[in-house]
Design a protein around this motif. Sequence first.
Motif, PDB file in Angstrom:
ATOM      1  N   GLU A  15       0.831  -1.208   0.000  1.00 25.79           N
ATOM      2  CA  GLU A  15       0.000   0.000   0.000  1.00 25.79           C
ATOM      3  C   GLU A  15       0.866   1.258   0.000  1.00 25.79           C
ATOM      4  N   LYS A  16       1.917   1.265   0.815  1.00 23.57           N
ATOM      5  CA  LYS A  16       2.827   2.421   0.848  1.00 23.57           C
ATOM      6  C   LYS A  16       3.547   2.576  -0.485  1.00 23.57           C
ATOM      7  N   GLY A  17       3.928   1.456  -1.088  1.00 24.47           N
ATOM      8  CA  GLY A  17       4.591   1.507  -2.388  1.00 24.47           C
ATOM      9  C   GLY A  17       3.702   2.091  -3.467  1.00 24.47           C
ATOM     10  N   LEU A  18       2.441   1.691  -3.466  1.00 26.74           N
ATOM     11  CA  LEU A  18       1.498   2.234  -4.442  1.00 26.74           C
ATOM     12  C   LEU A  18       1.294   3.729  -4.236  1.00 26.74           C
ATOM     13  N   LYS A  19       1.202   4.130  -2.986  1.00 24.40           N
ATOM     14  CA  LYS A  19       1.057   5.556  -2.691  1.00 24.40           C
ATOM     15  C   LYS A  19       2.302   6.319  -3.149  1.00 24.40           C
ATOM     16  N   ALA A  20       3.475   5.748  -2.902  1.00 23.44           N
ATOM     17  CA  ALA A  20       4.723   6.400  -3.309  1.00 23.44           C
ATOM     18  C   ALA A  20       4.801   6.553  -4.823  1.00 23.44           C
ATOM     19  N   LEU A  21       4.295   5.554  -5.561  1.00 18.22           N
ATOM     20  CA  LEU A  21       4.291   5.676  -7.021  1.00 18.22           C
ATOM     21  C   LEU A  21       3.474   6.872  -7.486  1.00 18.22           C
ATOM     22  N   LYS A  22       2.433   7.168  -6.739  1.00 19.28           N
ATOM     23  CA  LYS A  22       1.546   8.263  -7.132  1.00 19.28           C
ATOM     24  C   LYS A  22       2.010   9.622  -6.617  1.00 19.28           C
ATOM     25  N   THR A  23       2.654   9.657  -5.448  1.00 16.87           N
ATOM     26  CA  THR A  23       2.901  10.945  -4.814  1.00 16.87           C
ATOM     27  C   THR A  23       4.365  11.263  -4.546  1.00 16.87           C
ATOM     28  N   GLU A  24       5.226  10.283  -4.519  1.00 11.20           N
ATOM     29  CA  GLU A  24       6.613  10.541  -4.136  1.00 11.20           C
ATOM     30  C   GLU A  24       7.547  10.223  -5.295  1.00 11.20           C
ATOM     31  N   SER A  25       8.302   9.153  -5.121  1.00  9.72           N
ATOM     32  CA  SER A  25       9.263   8.799  -6.159  1.00  9.72           C
ATOM     33  C   SER A  25       9.270   7.294  -6.384  1.00  9.72           C
ATOM     34  N   ILE A  26       9.780   6.931  -7.527  1.00  7.65           N
ATOM     35  CA  ILE A  26       9.883   5.517  -7.860  1.00  7.65           C
ATOM     36  C   ILE A  26      10.824   4.815  -6.883  1.00  7.65           C
ATOM     37  N   ALA A  27      11.908   5.493  -6.494  1.00  4.06           N
ATOM     38  CA  ALA A  27      12.870   4.891  -5.565  1.00  4.06           C
ATOM     39  C   ALA A  27      12.205   4.520  -4.242  1.00  4.06           C
ATOM     40  N   HIS A  28      11.344   5.412  -3.735  1.00  4.12           N
ATOM     41  CA  HIS A  28      10.619   5.102  -2.492  1.00  4.12           C
ATOM     42  C   HIS A  28       9.683   3.911  -2.709  1.00  4.12           C
ATOM     43  N   ALA A  29       9.015   3.884  -3.831  1.00  2.00           N
ATOM     44  CA  ALA A  29       8.100   2.775  -4.128  1.00  2.00           C
ATOM     45  C   ALA A  29       8.869   1.460  -4.178  1.00  2.00           C
ATOM     46  N   ILE A  30      10.006   1.460  -4.857  1.00  2.00           N
ATOM     47  CA  ILE A  30      10.819   0.245  -4.946  1.00  2.00           C
ATOM     48  C   ILE A  30      11.231  -0.216  -3.555  1.00  2.00           C
ATOM     49  N   SER A  31      11.607   0.719  -2.703  1.00  2.00           N
ATOM     50  CA  SER A  31      11.994   0.364  -1.326  1.00  2.00           C
ATOM     51  C   SER A  31      10.846  -0.290  -0.574  1.00  2.00           C
ATOM     52  N   PHE A  32       9.652   0.265  -0.695  1.00  3.33           N
ATOM     53  CA  PHE A  32       8.495  -0.313  -0.005  1.00  3.33           C
ATOM     54  C   PHE A  32       8.148  -1.696  -0.558  1.00  3.33           C
ATOM     55  N   PHE A  33       8.139  -1.829  -1.885  1.00  2.00           N
ATOM     56  CA  PHE A  33       7.817  -3.130  -2.478  1.00  2.00           C
ATOM     57  C   PHE A  33       8.884  -4.170  -2.109  1.00  2.00           C
ATOM     58  N   GLN A  34      10.147  -3.746  -2.087  1.00  2.00           N
ATOM     59  CA  GLN A  34      11.223  -4.662  -1.693  1.00  2.00           C
ATOM     60  C   GLN A  34      11.042  -5.110  -0.247  1.00  2.00           C
ATOM     61  N   GLU A  35      10.675  -4.180   0.617  1.00  2.00           N
ATOM     62  CA  GLU A  35      10.419  -4.516   2.027  1.00  2.00           C
ATOM     63  C   GLU A  35       9.284  -5.533   2.127  1.00  2.00           C
ATOM     64  N   SER A  36       8.273  -5.375   1.312  1.00  2.00           N
ATOM     65  CA  SER A  36       7.154  -6.305   1.312  1.00  2.00           C
ATOM     66  C   SER A  36       7.608  -7.720   0.968  1.00  2.00           C
ATOM     67  N   VAL A  37       8.374  -7.874  -0.115  1.00  2.00           N
ATOM     68  CA  VAL A  37       8.791  -9.221  -0.513  1.00  2.00           C
ATOM     69  C   VAL A  37       9.853  -9.785   0.414  1.00  2.00           C
ATOM     70  N   ASP A  38      10.643  -8.914   1.038  1.00  2.00           N
ATOM     71  CA  ASP A  38      11.625  -9.398   2.008  1.00  2.00           C
ATOM     72  C   ASP A  38      10.936  -9.979   3.241  1.00  2.00           C
ATOM     73  N   ARG A  39       9.877  -9.319   3.668  1.00  2.00           N
ATOM     74  CA  ARG A  39       9.151  -9.764   4.865  1.00  2.00           C
ATOM     75  C   ARG A  39       8.255 -10.968   4.584  1.00  2.00           C
ATOM     76  N   SER A  40       7.591 -10.935   3.449  1.00  5.03           N
ATOM     77  CA  SER A  40       6.646 -12.005   3.121  1.00  5.03           C
ATOM     78  C   SER A  40       6.522 -12.106   1.596  1.00  5.03           C
TER      79      SER A  40
END
Length: 123
Positions: A15-40
């Motif tokens: 959810e944070k990654g999707l929000k980052a894609l819309k409002t922040e930066s791709i780098a932030h989105a990648i970090s959030f998505f990476q955290e998601s797959v690292d955790r689960s």
Amino acid sequence: MIQLSLMQGGDIFIEKGLKALKTESIAHAISFFQESVDRSPSADGYHMLGMAHHKNNDIDQAIACVSEAIHLSPQNSDLYLDRGQFFQTLQKIELAEKDFSLSILLNKKNDEPYFKRGLLYLL
């Protein structure tokens, strides 16, 4: 198409990654998505990570992530469609055609992979 409604598990990092894609930066989105797959590790997480890498013009990494999503969810026709588009971007036409055909096989009602596969023959 990236939509929050596609996420079934309510993964906060997706959810944070999707929000980052819309409002922040791709780098932030990648970090959030990476955290998601690292955790689960999940198909949704790897799919979104791949889409973010694609948006960042890192097509090889996008293919690797979507390939992992396919490994986790081999019946998801959308994953083959997206990976086929990434292969097409790299001019790997035979691989793109194979993925578009698999997408069609898994979901005959979706007209997009038919269209994308047909365009391969015009290139």
